[in-house]
Design a protein around this motif. Structure first.
Motif, PDB file in Angstrom:
ATOM      1  N   ALA A   1       0.973  -1.292   0.157  1.00 40.83           N
ATOM      2  CA  ALA A   1      -0.265   0.278  -0.186  1.00 40.83           C
ATOM      3  C   ALA A   1       1.298   1.338   0.207  1.00 40.83           C
ATOM      4  O   ALA A   1       1.944   1.140   0.838  1.00 40.83           O
ATOM      5  CB  ALA A   1      -0.985  -0.075   1.546  1.00 40.83           C
ATOM      6  N   GLN A   2       0.446   2.195  -0.862  1.00 41.23           N
ATOM      7  CA  GLN A   2       0.670   3.686  -1.127  1.00 41.23           C
ATOM      8  C   GLN A   2      -0.244   4.605  -1.079  1.00 41.23           C
ATOM      9  O   GLN A   2      -0.578   4.885  -1.967  1.00 41.23           O
ATOM     10  CB  GLN A   2       2.564   3.814  -1.605  1.00 41.23           C
ATOM     11  CG  GLN A   2       3.177   4.750  -1.226  1.00 41.23           C
ATOM     12  CD  GLN A   2       4.713   4.423  -2.055  1.00 41.23           C
ATOM     13  OE1 GLN A   2       5.123   3.944  -2.255  1.00 41.23           O
ATOM     14  NE2 GLN A   2       5.029   6.037  -3.006  1.00 41.23           N
TER      15      GLN A   2
ATOM     16  N   SER B   1      -2.925   5.909  -2.313  1.00 40.83           N
ATOM     17  CA  SER B   1      -4.280   5.927  -3.005  1.00 40.83           C
ATOM     18  C   SER B   1      -3.989   4.671  -3.505  1.00 40.83           C
ATOM     19  O   SER B   1      -5.241   4.461  -4.713  1.00 40.83           O
ATOM     20  CB  SER B   1      -4.874   6.834  -3.661  1.00 40.83           C
ATOM     21  OG  SER B   1      -4.185   7.301  -4.965  1.00 40.83           O
TER      22      SER B   1
ATOM     23  N   VAL C   1      -1.082   1.189  -5.002  1.00 46.73           N
ATOM     24  CA  VAL C   1       0.005   0.395  -4.113  1.00 46.73           C
ATOM     25  C   VAL C   1       1.231   0.588  -4.895  1.00 46.73           C
ATOM     26  O   VAL C   1       1.076   1.621  -5.819  1.00 46.73           O
ATOM     27  CB  VAL C   1      -0.361  -1.074  -5.496  1.00 46.73           C
ATOM     28  CG1 VAL C   1      -1.720  -1.475  -3.778  1.00 46.73           C
ATOM     29  CG2 VAL C   1      -1.002  -1.318  -6.447  1.00 46.73           C
TER      30      VAL C   1
ATOM     31  N   GLU D   1      -3.155   2.812  -8.949  1.00 45.61           N
ATOM     32  CA  GLU D   1      -3.825   3.501  -8.530  1.00 45.61           C
ATOM     33  C   GLU D   1      -5.316   2.412  -8.968  1.00 45.61           C
ATOM     34  O   GLU D   1      -5.084   3.071 -10.280  1.00 45.61           O
ATOM     35  CB  GLU D   1      -4.003   5.071  -8.235  1.00 45.61           C
ATOM     36  CG  GLU D   1      -2.487   5.457  -7.810  1.00 45.61           C
ATOM     37  CD  GLU D   1      -2.818   6.701  -7.636  1.00 45.61           C
ATOM     38  OE1 GLU D   1      -2.019   7.741  -6.702  1.00 45.61           O
ATOM     39  OE2 GLU D   1      -3.200   7.292  -9.212  1.00 45.61           O
TER      40      GLU D   1
ATOM     41  N   ARG E   1      -6.379  -5.924  -3.761  1.00 43.12           N
ATOM     42  CA  ARG E   1      -7.631  -6.219  -2.380  1.00 43.12           C
ATOM     43  C   ARG E   1      -6.406  -6.087  -1.113  1.00 43.12           C
ATOM     44  O   ARG E   1      -6.448  -5.433   0.056  1.00 43.12           O
ATOM     45  CB  ARG E   1      -8.496  -6.685  -2.935  1.00 43.12           C
ATOM     46  CG  ARG E   1      -9.249  -6.644  -4.054  1.00 43.12           C
ATOM     47  CD  ARG E   1     -10.580  -7.345  -4.261  1.00 43.12           C
ATOM     48  NE  ARG E   1     -11.142  -6.831  -3.943  1.00 43.12           N
ATOM     49  CZ  ARG E   1     -13.406  -7.542  -3.731  1.00 43.12           C
ATOM     50  NH1 ARG E   1     -13.020  -8.171  -4.536  1.00 43.12           N
ATOM     51  NH2 ARG E   1     -13.649  -6.664  -2.776  1.00 43.12           N
TER      52      ARG E   1
ATOM     53  N   ALA F   1      -3.198  -5.964  -0.971  1.00 40.57           N
ATOM     54  CA  ALA F   1      -3.030  -5.019  -0.168  1.00 40.57           C
ATOM     55  C   ALA F   1      -2.726  -3.333  -0.438  1.00 40.57           C
ATOM     56  O   ALA F   1      -1.925  -2.245   0.161  1.00 40.57           O
ATOM     57  CB  ALA F   1      -1.647  -4.645  -1.564  1.00 40.57           C
ATOM     58  N   SER F   2      -4.389  -2.925  -0.461  1.00 41.98           N
ATOM     59  CA  SER F   2      -4.424  -1.441  -0.463  1.00 41.98           C
ATOM     60  C   SER F   2      -5.662  -1.498  -0.489  1.00 41.98           C
ATOM     61  O   SER F   2      -6.550  -1.760  -0.265  1.00 41.98           O
ATOM     62  CB  SER F   2      -3.784  -0.761  -1.628  1.00 41.98           C
ATOM     63  OG  SER F   2      -4.851   0.407  -1.659  1.00 41.98           O
TER      64      SER F   2
ATOM     65  N   GLU G   1      -9.167  -1.863  -2.823  1.00 44.58           N
ATOM     66  CA  GLU G   1     -10.617  -3.222  -1.674  1.00 44.58           C
ATOM     67  C   GLU G   1     -11.698  -1.843  -1.772  1.00 44.58           C
ATOM     68  O   GLU G   1     -12.731  -2.526  -2.071  1.00 44.58           O
ATOM     69  CB  GLU G   1     -10.546  -3.814  -0.626  1.00 44.58           C
ATOM     70  CG  GLU G   1     -11.165  -4.188   0.173  1.00 44.58           C
ATOM     71  CD  GLU G   1     -11.617  -5.314  -0.381  1.00 44.58           C
ATOM     72  OE1 GLU G   1     -13.018  -5.808   0.098  1.00 44.58           O
ATOM     73  OE2 GLU G   1     -11.085  -5.730  -1.043  1.00 44.58           O
TER      74      GLU G   1
END
Length: 469
Positions: A329-330, A332, A334, A365, A388, A390-391, A395
């Motif tokens: 995740a980063q 908005s 990944v 994004e 999904r 990871a972020s 999701e």
């Protein structure tokens, strides 16, 4: 390349109109056909009815002389019909290019190849500047169903020992992607070797990450794309146009060696010379080295003597292996770790995302529009699951798409086409990339302004559009 309908047309014209009765009888002897009919036309019609059947093709090809066999392989290696004059260096090597007699060359091709029943001739080629002879119009074609029976190329080959060695397509693709993301591939003039050529093919257009020339990534299409980039690395020394580029010809020879035999780079250079393509053995050795690193060629080192090379069979698994996407995740979306992530998985993730490079990292994004279009195909796959997991942003977007599935939306300025033929759908998408959108199944949405162009294209392909409602 020709289709089945084109081949039938060429067979009919060749056998009934072009070849002499003696050539037709030669086909019957070479292919094991009965000589039927009392007239030349009846004989031609009888041969035409049997020509495309594979009966007798292996035996006829096995009977070819060395020069005729090389000419057969030159035609087989080409993606387009081969002009008659291109066979002159193989069949009349003693003549200068400006001294080729096309009528005499045609007679040699007719006796050595056409009368063996292994090639077709097309007389509909365009005449070049200053050409007046009818024979300058002839193009040679290998029927697609005959390719499986090609004998080994006449090149000095030696038995192989052991399993050999080859590199990894996955590694070279990952290296190239890392070069693109880091910005090292920005200057195409400085791009070196196969990794550099691949890196220069990556691009991000309107947020879409992709490889130039690879529209629908799959294990098979990615391998073919990689092979084409590898072939670009070998060029002939002279500037005379050839029907087959040096890299493609080299790959063809390496793919048509006797079973469990390979050839050296020097022998391969000599084989290219026999095809009229001059390349230094050192350049061929470098070319084979790139192919080995990419997993496309298998190299067999020897304690004494130069290594032997042969085209590597496709691995049973995909060129990406079985690992999935690695993402964190980063912001908005990944951040994708491009080296451990299989390229196919990454390109799959890019289909539902907007991509950008930030501080040397690849960011994806979620894009609701792209995600909705690819949902039925990708929603249950490992790539979507990894995104999904990871972020939270991915999701949330995925849940929104799931909630909207089945809703009807009305758009202005669009027409909907139903195209049952998958080949035509693919051709329309390729020809009008910015004007059509695949919906589901056999349906395409088309911008109204491009509709007439799409319909005209379909008519040229032999389809008759019908309006419903």
């Amino acid at each position: 390349m020709t289709g089945a309908a084109d081949e039938e047309r060429l067979v009919e014209k060749l056998c009934v109109e072009t070849l002499a009765a003696s050539d037709l009888k030669g086909i019957c002897r070479a292919r094991g056909f009965p000589v039927v009919g009392g007239s030349k036309r009846a004989l031609g019609e009888g041969v035409a009815a049997r020509f495309l059947d594979p009966t007798g093709v292996p035996e006829a090809m096995a009977s070819l002389s060395g020069p005729s066999l090389a000419a057969l392989h030159l035609v087989a290696a080409s993606e387009e019909p081969v002009p008659l004059a291109a066979l002159a260096p193989l069949l009349e090597p003693e003549r200068e290019p400006c001294d080729v007699g096309l009528r005499a060359l045609w007679q040699k091709v007719a006796a050595g190849l056409l009368a063996k029943g292994v090639l077709l001739a097309d007389e509909e080629g365009a005449l070049g500047v200053g050409e007046k002879s009818r024979f300058a119009r002839f193009r040679l074609v290998l029927p697609e169903t005959f390719r499986a029976f090609l004998p080994p190329f006449p090149v000095a080959a030696e038995p192989l020992e052991g399993e050999g060695e080859r590199g990894s397509a996955r590694e070279i693709l990952a290296e190239s992607l890392a070069s693109f993301v880091s910005g090292r591939a920005a200057d195409r003039k400085k791009a070196e070797g196969l990794p550099g050529r691949i890196a220069c093919a990556f691009g991000i257009e309107e947020g879409a990450l992709g490889l130039r020339g690879l529209d629908r990534p799959s294990a098979g299409s990615l391998r073919r794309w990689l092979s084409a980039r590898w072939e670009e690395g070998l060029r002939g020394q002279d500037r005379t146009p050839r029907p087959v580029a040096a890299g493609r010809a080299a790959r063809h020879v390496l793919g048509h060696l006797p079973p469990r035999q390979g050839c050296t780079a020097e022998a391969l250079a000599n084989a290219l010379g026999a095809l009229g393509i001059g390349v230094e053995a050192s350049a061929v050795a470098a070319f084979c080295g790139e192919g080995t690193a990419a997993g496309l060629v298998r190299r067999f080192p020897r304690p004494r003597g130069e290594p032997l090379y042969v085209v590597a069979e496709p691995p049973e698994e995909t060129p990406e292996g079985e690992d999935g996407l690695v993402a964190f995740a980063q912001g908005s979306g990944v951040r994708v770790e491009e080296r451990p992530s299989p390229l196919l998985s990454l390109l799959e993730a890019a289909r539902v995302s907007r991509a950008r490079v930030l501080d040397g990292a690849l960011l994806l994004e979620p894009d609701l529009g792209r995600m909705g279009r690819a949902w039925s195909e990708l929603s249950e796959g490992r790539t979507m699951a990894a995104l999904r997991a990871a972020s939270p942003a991915v999701e949330e977007a995925a849940r929104a798409v799931e909630a909207r599935r089945g809703q009807v939306r009305v758009h202005r300025g669009l027409a909907v086409l139903r195209l049952e033929d998958a080949g035509l759908r693919a051709a329309v998408r390729t020809r009008f990339p910015g004007a059509v959108l695949e919906i589901e199944g056999a349906y395409l949405a088309v911008l109204r302004g491009s509709l007439e162009g799409v319909l005209a294209f379909a008519r040229k392909e032999g389809y008759l559009p019908r309006r419903l409602g």
